[in-house]
Design a protein around this motif. Sequence first.
Motif, PDB file in Angstrom:
ATOM      1  N   PHE A  36      14.042 -27.172   7.940  1.00  0.00           N
ATOM      2  CA  PHE A  36      14.471 -27.291   6.546  1.00  0.00           C
ATOM      3  C   PHE A  36      15.384 -28.498   6.395  1.00  0.00           C
ATOM      4  CE2 PHE A  36      16.808 -26.389   2.646  1.00  0.00           C
ATOM      5  CZ  PHE A  36      15.797 -25.951   1.811  1.00  0.00           C
ATOM      6  N   VAL A  37      15.102 -29.284   5.347  1.00  0.00           N
ATOM      7  CA  VAL A  37      15.895 -30.479   5.031  1.00  0.00           C
ATOM      8  C   VAL A  37      16.463 -30.327   3.633  1.00  0.00           C
ATOM      9  CG1 VAL A  37      15.728 -32.935   4.468  1.00  0.00           C
ATOM     10  CG2 VAL A  37      14.667 -32.066   6.550  1.00  0.00           C
ATOM     11  N   LEU A  38      17.744 -30.619   3.494  1.00  0.00           N
ATOM     12  CA  LEU A  38      18.383 -30.671   2.179  1.00  0.00           C
ATOM     13  C   LEU A  38      18.881 -32.097   1.972  1.00  0.00           C
ATOM     14  CD1 LEU A  38      19.499 -29.397  -0.396  1.00  0.00           C
ATOM     15  CD2 LEU A  38      21.578 -28.821   0.891  1.00  0.00           C
ATOM     16  N   THR A  39      18.265 -32.784   1.017  1.00  0.00           N
ATOM     17  CA  THR A  39      18.620 -34.178   0.766  1.00  0.00           C
ATOM     18  C   THR A  39      19.341 -34.307  -0.569  1.00  0.00           C
ATOM     19  OG1 THR A  39      17.724 -36.429   0.572  1.00  0.00           O
ATOM     20  CG2 THR A  39      16.388 -34.651  -0.315  1.00  0.00           C
TER      21      THR A  39
ATOM     22  N   GLU B 295      22.809 -39.627   7.889  1.00  0.00           N
ATOM     23  CA  GLU B 295      22.830 -40.667   6.873  1.00  0.00           C
ATOM     24  C   GLU B 295      21.454 -41.323   6.781  1.00  0.00           C
ATOM     25  OE1 GLU B 295      25.323 -41.268   4.826  1.00  0.00           O
ATOM     26  OE2 GLU B 295      26.572 -39.748   5.799  1.00  0.00           O
ATOM     27  N   GLY B 296      21.056 -41.669   5.555  1.00  0.00           N
ATOM     28  CA  GLY B 296      19.789 -42.370   5.375  1.00  0.00           C
ATOM     29  C   GLY B 296      18.696 -41.476   4.811  1.00  0.00           C
ATOM     30  N   SER B 297      17.478 -41.996   4.858  1.00  0.00           N
ATOM     31  CA  SER B 297      16.311 -41.319   4.303  1.00  0.00           C
ATOM     32  C   SER B 297      15.792 -40.233   5.244  1.00  0.00           C
ATOM     33  CB  SER B 297      15.204 -42.344   4.053  1.00  0.00           C
ATOM     34  OG  SER B 297      13.958 -41.715   3.829  1.00  0.00           O
ATOM     35  N   TRP B 298      15.245 -39.154   4.654  1.00  0.00           N
ATOM     36  CA  TRP B 298      14.627 -38.102   5.458  1.00  0.00           C
ATOM     37  C   TRP B 298      13.196 -38.457   5.850  1.00  0.00           C
ATOM     38  CZ3 TRP B 298      10.200 -36.025   3.457  1.00  0.00           C
ATOM     39  CH2 TRP B 298       9.977 -36.172   2.078  1.00  0.00           C
TER      40      TRP B 298
END
Length: 577
Positions: free
Chosen positions: A484-487, A531-534
């Motif tokens: 799971f990613v939360l951006t 930090e940065g793009s997923w």
Amino acid sequence: MSLTRPQSFETVDRVAQATIARFTQGISPHAQISAWIDWAAHLAQSPGRQLELTMEAFSSAARLAHFGMHNLVSDKAERPFAPEPSDRRFNDPAWAAFPYLFFEQAFLSQQQWWRKATRELRGMRPNNAARVSFLATKYIDVFSPSNFPWLNPVVMDRTQREGGANLLRGLEFFIQDFLDVATQSGNGDNGYEIGKDVVATPGEVIFRNHLIELIQYQPTTENVVAEPILIVPAWIMKYYVLDLAAHHSLVRYLVERGFTVFMISWRNPTAKDRDVEFDDYRTFGVMEAIEVVNAVLPGRKIHAAGYCLGGTLLSIAAATMARDGDDRLASMTLLASQTDFSEPGDLMLFVDAAQVAFLEDMMWDQGYLDTHQMSGVFMALRSNELFWARAIQEYFLGERDHATDLMAWSADQTRMPYLMHSQYLRGLFLENRLTAGRYAVNDDVIALKDISVPMFVVGTETDHISPWRSVYKVHLFTDNDLTFVLTNGGHNAGIVSEPGHEGRRYHLAVRPRNDRYVSAEHWRERAKLFEGSWWPAWASWLERESAKERVAAPQMGAPEKGFVPLEPAPGRYVHQH
């Protein structure tokens, strides 16, 4: 005597409801009025809350009066009321000058009082309480001093410096926008040409039916990852939010990383498509696309990815495949997609039994849900940013925003067939059948827990369409390996998050198969911050879930099986209005 109601009387009712809906843009008056009645009735029998609000009113008035009088002799008086952190209406330093500072504080005091007044009362329906609070906030926002040029110091200063030229430009912009709406030409020249400035990743349409075009993108590397990616976008908008300008096209990024990418492009329905069903999108959309990908790349499993409503549909398709023993998927990715609708956020404020029936009658009459009827709801959710701030900037300050590719895509909207959207609203939004064990495909119930392939799920922090905590609930209904990613960002901007985009960050954590459930807040505390793009994290995850050895780039289509390239990407359907 028969108790069955004659169909003619039912038709009269639906026509009447549809006529009203044309004037209210699909918003049910009953849904709003009933919420206010529920609130007023419970407030009337709550003397404690009445006394609390009376004391709060006197307290606010006293603090405001003290602040105003103190500010007349000193400019260092502390402000008694503060805006919400996300409220940028009063950020300009000009608001610190008297009397504008007093205007701001008077408005914020009213806003704060109404926020307390519309808190849920004991015995109220929770959805009515949330709806009243939301509506009260939107009504109060109308009277913000920032919306009135003579109360807005930024507008007053600009008008004085330009001698009113800004107002003349604003009037010109207003007339142009009015004519665009009146002539329904809002998708005019925005500086972005489809197929050239956006949706320009090279590829071929290799399949077309009455519902989709399937695009296969040209490989840019000699060898590619063996397993292809099939992307299922939402059909509430055009697919190319995932293929915008070259520097932040997710499709181009994947192709350059050595993936073979297929994309579904949905047809824009008309009144003739009124009886297209929700399951038709699974059958003639997802499943037919999988058949074609299998024909192009026989024997290879597929990384399937779905965005927004496309992800919900993909979840249904994947659960159906798992139930039926179909193992053609290698993995599944959900981008800002909900599988559980028990807490779908602010959008649920517009969906209850009365509202759905009202929408159904309007769509029954038209054959579809029109684009401006959908955009009105989304604008209401973020009226400060999408309506009031834009109106002040363009019509009073005389400044036009330079169009971006994301703005051009946002203006390129699609319709929704009557029957499909009715089934979606009732079956998923209203009755939440998918996670309640009551969603049937081909007369047999499906379950998300049958999905065994690894999943990669992305939620966005400020999503008003698919709130990340709602997206996170997929943990409750699955037992597979789940990343799971939360951006940061919203429903669209959080997904369009290319490497190098300044200010991007994301949390990421992995739940192993059959691991214990962790609440969303605890997950956020424990997940590692990057930090940065997923995007690179997803691409690396896809590579890990693929065969280690790369293979030669495939041909376009499968001519020997009847899937010949029909025309260059982006095809025909993306041009439909």
